[in-house]
Design a protein around this motif. Structure first.
Motif, mmCIF file in Angstrom:
data_model
loop_
_atom_site.group_PDB
_atom_site.id
_atom_site.type_symbol
_atom_site.label_atom_id
_atom_site.label_comp_id
_atom_site.label_asym_id
_atom_site.label_seq_id
_atom_site.Cartn_x
_atom_site.Cartn_y
_atom_site.Cartn_z
ATOM 1 N N ARG A 84 0.822 -1.226 0.000
ATOM 2 C CA ARG A 84 0.000 0.000 0.000
ATOM 3 C C ARG A 84 0.852 1.271 0.000
ATOM 4 N NH1 ARG A 84 -3.244 2.154 5.054
ATOM 5 N NH2 ARG A 84 -1.741 0.781 6.030
ATOM 6 N N LEU A 85 1.967 1.263 0.737
ATOM 7 C CA LEU A 85 2.857 2.427 0.775
ATOM 8 C C LEU A 85 4.059 2.248 -0.146
ATOM 9 C CD1 LEU A 85 2.882 3.082 4.624
ATOM 10 C CD2 LEU A 85 1.481 4.201 2.893
ATOM 11 N N ALA A 86 4.559 1.021 -0.226
ATOM 12 C CA ALA A 86 5.779 0.771 -0.997
ATOM 13 C C ALA A 86 5.601 1.078 -2.480
ATOM 14 C CB ALA A 86 6.211 -0.689 -0.808
ATOM 15 N N ILE A 87 4.466 0.701 -3.044
ATOM 16 C CA ILE A 87 4.266 0.870 -4.483
ATOM 17 C C ILE A 87 4.189 2.343 -4.889
ATOM 18 C CG2 ILE A 87 2.632 0.455 -6.377
ATOM 19 C CD1 ILE A 87 2.162 -2.331 -5.122
ATOM 20 N N ALA B 141 1.506 -8.183 -3.014
ATOM 21 C CA ALA B 141 2.339 -7.017 -3.300
ATOM 22 C C ALA B 141 3.033 -7.173 -4.650
ATOM 23 C CB ALA B 141 3.365 -6.825 -2.186
ATOM 24 N N LYS B 142 3.556 -8.359 -4.919
ATOM 25 C CA LYS B 142 4.233 -8.599 -6.194
ATOM 26 C C LYS B 142 3.248 -8.502 -7.360
ATOM 27 C CE LYS B 142 7.776 -11.525 -4.094
ATOM 28 N NZ LYS B 142 8.294 -12.908 -3.926
ATOM 29 N N ASP B 143 2.026 -9.002 -7.148
ATOM 30 C CA ASP B 143 0.990 -8.886 -8.192
ATOM 31 C C ASP B 143 0.694 -7.415 -8.482
ATOM 32 O OD1 ASP B 143 0.807 -11.636 -8.327
ATOM 33 O OD2 ASP B 143 -0.977 -11.772 -7.052
ATOM 34 N N HIS B 144 0.568 -6.612 -7.415
ATOM 35 C CA HIS B 144 0.293 -5.185 -7.593
ATOM 36 C C HIS B 144 1.454 -4.485 -8.304
ATOM 37 C CE1 HIS B 144 -3.337 -5.619 -5.418
ATOM 38 N NE2 HIS B 144 -2.828 -5.641 -4.200
ATOM 39 N N CYS B 145 2.684 -4.905 -7.996
ATOM 40 C CA CYS B 145 3.852 -4.312 -8.659
ATOM 41 C C CYS B 145 3.807 -4.552 -10.164
ATOM 42 C CB CYS B 145 5.138 -4.905 -8.080
ATOM 43 S SG CYS B 145 5.686 -4.114 -6.571
ATOM 44 N N ARG B 146 3.442 -5.765 -10.545
ATOM 45 C CA ARG B 146 3.352 -6.067 -11.977
ATOM 46 C C ARG B 146 2.266 -5.219 -12.627
ATOM 47 N NH1 ARG B 146 4.828 -11.348 -10.217
ATOM 48 N NH2 ARG B 146 2.661 -11.885 -9.750
ATOM 49 N N GLU B 147 1.148 -5.061 -11.931
ATOM 50 C CA GLU B 147 0.057 -4.242 -12.472
ATOM 51 C C GLU B 147 0.480 -2.784 -12.642
ATOM 52 O OE1 GLU B 147 -3.018 -4.818 -9.632
ATOM 53 O OE2 GLU B 147 -3.369 -6.917 -10.162
ATOM 54 N N GLU B 148 1.292 -2.287 -11.710
ATOM 55 C CA GLU B 148 1.712 -0.880 -11.735
ATOM 56 C C GLU B 148 3.039 -0.683 -12.464
ATOM 57 O OE1 GLU B 148 -0.071 1.604 -10.710
ATOM 58 O OE2 GLU B 148 -1.691 0.415 -9.839
ATOM 59 N N ASN B 149 3.650 -1.787 -12.888
ATOM 60 C CA ASN B 149 4.915 -1.730 -13.627
ATOM 61 C C ASN B 149 6.011 -1.024 -12.839
ATOM 62 O OD1 ASN B 149 6.569 -2.311 -15.850
ATOM 63 N ND2 ASN B 149 6.179 -0.306 -16.782
#
Length: 208
Positions: free
Chosen positions: A11-14, A36-44
């Protein structure tokens, strides 16, 4: 270089990584890190995630961090004072620690809402212990200011998060205008309610 200690699902890291910071996220939950890793891929965005206890991770990390975040973690940890000292050790000189703490007022209010006067008195007379079968710790503004000084941080700036929300009002029950008004009140009258919030957000620099 930023460490998010207890990063959960990012929530904060991305958002910080999207701003160009070099972020390391640590959490004990494999499920949270997968999200978190899934969200990172979504946000590139690219973040270094590590599963494990943050104290063990820091022991293996040679380079200090410019900023350490520890949000919604310390109030559940019996070794919270040790964690604060460890964070200071692994900050650059002048580096910033941002951490959240539960207030004494929050747990007294919660106990009274539960019609549990015995627990309310326990919270009033102590700063940590078992409540409803779980361990918690809590502090007043004065206790937190003293704690940060004793550990060696510069004077901690303490910002209240949520006074009316959760304690008195469920924001989900308010209209859009009601939520905007609630946010404005909590944002503009922070000095009046520091000790009466759900959390106190501490911002302190490493004075070493």
């Amino acid at each position: 270089a930023i460490l998010d200690a207890g990063c959960q699902a990012g929530r904060l890291a991305i958002p910080l990584a999207k701003e160009g910071h070099r972020v390391t996220g640590v959490d004990t939950s494999a499920f949270a890190l997968k999200k978190a890793k899934d969200h990172c891929r979504e946000e590139n965005v690219s973040i270094s995630f590590v599963k494990g206890d943050v104290s063990k991770v820091l022991e293996k990390n040679a380079d200090p961090f410019n900023v350490i975040l520890c949000i919604e973690v310390l109030y559940l940890r019996e070794r919270y004072k040790e964690f604060l000292a460890l964070f200071r050790k692994h900050l650059t000189p002048g580096g910033l620690l941002i951490a959240s703490h539960r207030t004494k007022f929050y747990y007294m209010s919660l106990a009274l809402k539960k019609n549990d006067p015995e627990s309310a008195l326990f919270v009033m007379e102590h700063s940590e212990g078992k409540l409803w079968e779980s361990y918690y710790n809590w502090q007043t503004v004065e206790e937190l200011e003293r704690l940060y000084r004793e550990i060696g941080f510069s004077e901690a700036a303490l910002y209240p998060i949520g006074t009316f929300s959760e304690i008195l009002i469920d924001p989900e029950t308010l209209s859009s205008d009601g939520r905007k008004t609630l946010f404005r009140i909590e944002n503009e009258f922070s000095d009046e309610r520091r000790g009466c919030a759900r959390y106190l957000l501490a911002c302190a620099s490493n004075s070493a």
